[in-house]
Write a protein that holds these residues in place. Sequence first.
Motif, PDB file in Angstrom:
ATOM      1  N   SER A 168      12.159 -21.376  -2.308  1.00  0.00           N
ATOM      2  CA  SER A 168      11.575 -20.181  -1.703  1.00  0.00           C
ATOM      3  C   SER A 168      10.604 -19.575  -2.699  1.00  0.00           C
ATOM      4  O   SER A 168      10.533 -19.994  -3.854  1.00  0.00           O
ATOM      5  N   GLN A 169       9.842 -18.601  -2.245  1.00  0.00           N
ATOM      6  CA  GLN A 169       9.066 -17.776  -3.169  1.00  0.00           C
ATOM      7  C   GLN A 169       9.059 -16.356  -2.656  1.00  0.00           C
ATOM      8  O   GLN A 169       9.157 -16.096  -1.458  1.00  0.00           O
ATOM      9  N   ARG A 170       8.952 -15.425  -3.595  1.00  0.00           N
ATOM     10  CA  ARG A 170       9.104 -14.011  -3.287  1.00  0.00           C
ATOM     11  C   ARG A 170       7.832 -13.231  -3.564  1.00  0.00           C
ATOM     12  O   ARG A 170       7.063 -13.577  -4.456  1.00  0.00           O
ATOM     13  N   PHE A 171       7.649 -12.171  -2.775  1.00  0.00           N
ATOM     14  CA  PHE A 171       6.596 -11.189  -3.021  1.00  0.00           C
ATOM     15  C   PHE A 171       7.241  -9.810  -3.092  1.00  0.00           C
ATOM     16  O   PHE A 171       8.282  -9.563  -2.476  1.00  0.00           O
ATOM     17  N   HIS A 172       6.622  -8.934  -3.858  1.00  0.00           N
ATOM     18  CA  HIS A 172       7.204  -7.633  -4.174  1.00  0.00           C
ATOM     19  C   HIS A 172       6.203  -6.536  -3.834  1.00  0.00           C
ATOM     20  O   HIS A 172       5.030  -6.616  -4.222  1.00  0.00           O
ATOM     21  N   PHE A 173       6.665  -5.522  -3.097  1.00  0.00           N
ATOM     22  CA  PHE A 173       5.874  -4.323  -2.843  1.00  0.00           C
ATOM     23  C   PHE A 173       6.571  -3.140  -3.506  1.00  0.00           C
ATOM     24  O   PHE A 173       7.779  -2.955  -3.343  1.00  0.00           O
ATOM     25  N   HIS A 174       5.796  -2.355  -4.232  1.00  0.00           N
ATOM     26  CA  HIS A 174       6.325  -1.170  -4.910  1.00  0.00           C
ATOM     27  C   HIS A 174       5.494   0.047  -4.558  1.00  0.00           C
ATOM     28  O   HIS A 174       4.259  -0.017  -4.533  1.00  0.00           O
ATOM     29  N   SER A 175       6.156   1.171  -4.277  1.00  0.00           N
ATOM     30  CA  SER A 175       5.473   2.458  -4.118  1.00  0.00           C
ATOM     31  C   SER A 175       6.109   3.466  -5.066  1.00  0.00           C
ATOM     32  O   SER A 175       7.326   3.447  -5.289  1.00  0.00           O
ATOM     33  N   ASP A 176       5.276   4.343  -5.619  1.00  0.00           N
ATOM     34  CA  ASP A 176       5.794   5.377  -6.527  1.00  0.00           C
ATOM     35  C   ASP A 176       6.128   6.635  -5.744  1.00  0.00           C
ATOM     36  O   ASP A 176       6.256   6.600  -4.511  1.00  0.00           O
ATOM     37  N   ASP A 177       6.232   7.763  -6.420  1.00  0.00           N
ATOM     38  CA  ASP A 177       6.663   9.006  -5.756  1.00  0.00           C
ATOM     39  C   ASP A 177       5.499   9.876  -5.310  1.00  0.00           C
ATOM     40  O   ASP A 177       5.684  11.060  -5.019  1.00  0.00           O
ATOM     41  N   MET A 178       4.278   9.334  -5.225  1.00  0.00           N
ATOM     42  CA  MET A 178       3.106  10.117  -4.834  1.00  0.00           C
ATOM     43  C   MET A 178       2.178   9.277  -3.950  1.00  0.00           C
ATOM     44  O   MET A 178       2.173   8.054  -4.001  1.00  0.00           O
ATOM     45  N   ASN A 179       1.385   9.957  -3.116  1.00  0.00           N
ATOM     46  CA  ASN A 179       0.189   9.395  -2.477  1.00  0.00           C
ATOM     47  C   ASN A 179       0.425   8.116  -1.678  1.00  0.00           C
ATOM     48  O   ASN A 179      -0.084   7.047  -1.990  1.00  0.00           O
ATOM     49  N   SER A 180       1.209   8.220  -0.612  1.00  0.00           N
ATOM     50  CA  SER A 180       1.391   7.073   0.274  1.00  0.00           C
ATOM     51  C   SER A 180       0.113   6.776   1.058  1.00  0.00           C
ATOM     52  O   SER A 180      -0.726   7.654   1.281  1.00  0.00           O
ATOM     53  N   HIS A 181      -0.005   5.513   1.490  1.00  0.00           N
ATOM     54  CA  HIS A 181      -1.127   5.076   2.318  1.00  0.00           C
ATOM     55  C   HIS A 181      -0.581   4.281   3.504  1.00  0.00           C
ATOM     56  O   HIS A 181       0.634   4.189   3.703  1.00  0.00           O
ATOM     57  N   GLN A 182      -1.496   3.714   4.278  1.00  0.00           N
ATOM     58  CA  GLN A 182      -1.080   3.012   5.496  1.00  0.00           C
ATOM     59  C   GLN A 182      -0.302   1.739   5.197  1.00  0.00           C
ATOM     60  O   GLN A 182       0.556   1.330   5.972  1.00  0.00           O
ATOM     61  N   GLY A 183      -0.595   1.087   4.081  1.00  0.00           N
ATOM     62  CA  GLY A 183       0.133  -0.122   3.722  1.00  0.00           C
ATOM     63  C   GLY A 183      -0.595  -1.388   4.125  1.00  0.00           C
ATOM     64  O   GLY A 183      -1.820  -1.430   4.188  1.00  0.00           O
ATOM     65  N   PHE A 184       0.144  -2.440   4.438  1.00  0.00           N
ATOM     66  CA  PHE A 184      -0.498  -3.720   4.723  1.00  0.00           C
ATOM     67  C   PHE A 184       0.147  -4.431   5.907  1.00  0.00           C
ATOM     68  O   PHE A 184       1.313  -4.227   6.252  1.00  0.00           O
ATOM     69  N   LEU A 185      -0.691  -5.275   6.518  1.00  0.00           N
ATOM     70  CA  LEU A 185      -0.268  -6.268   7.498  1.00  0.00           C
ATOM     71  C   LEU A 185      -0.899  -7.572   7.039  1.00  0.00           C
ATOM     72  O   LEU A 185      -2.130  -7.670   6.933  1.00  0.00           O
TER      73      LEU A 185
END
Length: 292
Positions: free
Chosen positions: A266-283
């Motif tokens: 398998s292989q893994r990908f990682h998404f991280h968000s901090d405690d400020m300034n959210s955005h729409q994200g990804f598809l």
Amino acid sequence: MLSALRTCGGNTHHGANNTVQSTGCYIRLEGTEGFLESPNYPDSYPPGFDCCYDIARPSSRHCGIRFHAEQLTIVQTPQDAGFCQTDWLAMDSCVPEGGSRFCGNLTGSTFQYLFQPGSRALRLIFHSSSQSPDKRPNPNAKYKYRIKYKVLEDCGGLFQEPVVSSIPGETGMTCYTRIPDKQGSINTLYYPDYYPHNLDCVYEFMRPNPFICGIKMHSVEFDLEPSMETPFGGACADYFQAPGCGFLCGSINFSWTALYQPGATSQRFHFHSDDMNSHQGFLIAFEQVYHC
């Protein structure tokens, strides 16, 4: 060039510190530490070479490899700004590819990479263009590399596998997605709404069979917090990455094939968000492919 190197193979001989298998410009290193050297080292490497180095994983408890460039000088031209296009040494399984290609003078640098789950080896590739030596930017320079490696049982800091966080407001649910499908898409939590703060999400793609060589991915939408300027350059507060490889943030478009390491399950990908300034994200759309 990359697809041709999928068929690496060779014969065995024994050196002082490690077992080496070599045929043509394929080398397999089976010691827990040793050296990678460019063709013709200590002289300059010749034009028109494609080389493959497989560093074997001794056991599942070994998590990654650290590299130290005792010498690393690879041809770099004005056209290579931001992305090595003529000659390069690269980590085969890292995306984005530009962040894992090395050229120019990087003597003294240290790099570290992780094994994928189930991987039997970590692969580097070297490419030199067919341009004759007298056409190189500095024909009198010595273009070569000698890189010490060490297989690690402790991969800390930014190079460690991420710890999956809980989903805010969802009791007992973590932000982990197991993906057995051959094609489909992945997205940030709650997409197309803004993603929450303080997330560490892991997307693990399961390799359907050993003949699948990688995952073709392209961004349908990608909008994370832009990078911040620091004294050391740009830094991503929110990011998407293959653990141990480069970080992506901001608003970008990409298309790549994320390769499985030899033997990986398998292989893994990682998404991280901090405690400020959210955005729409990804598809991100994906397809597991047989030709890389």
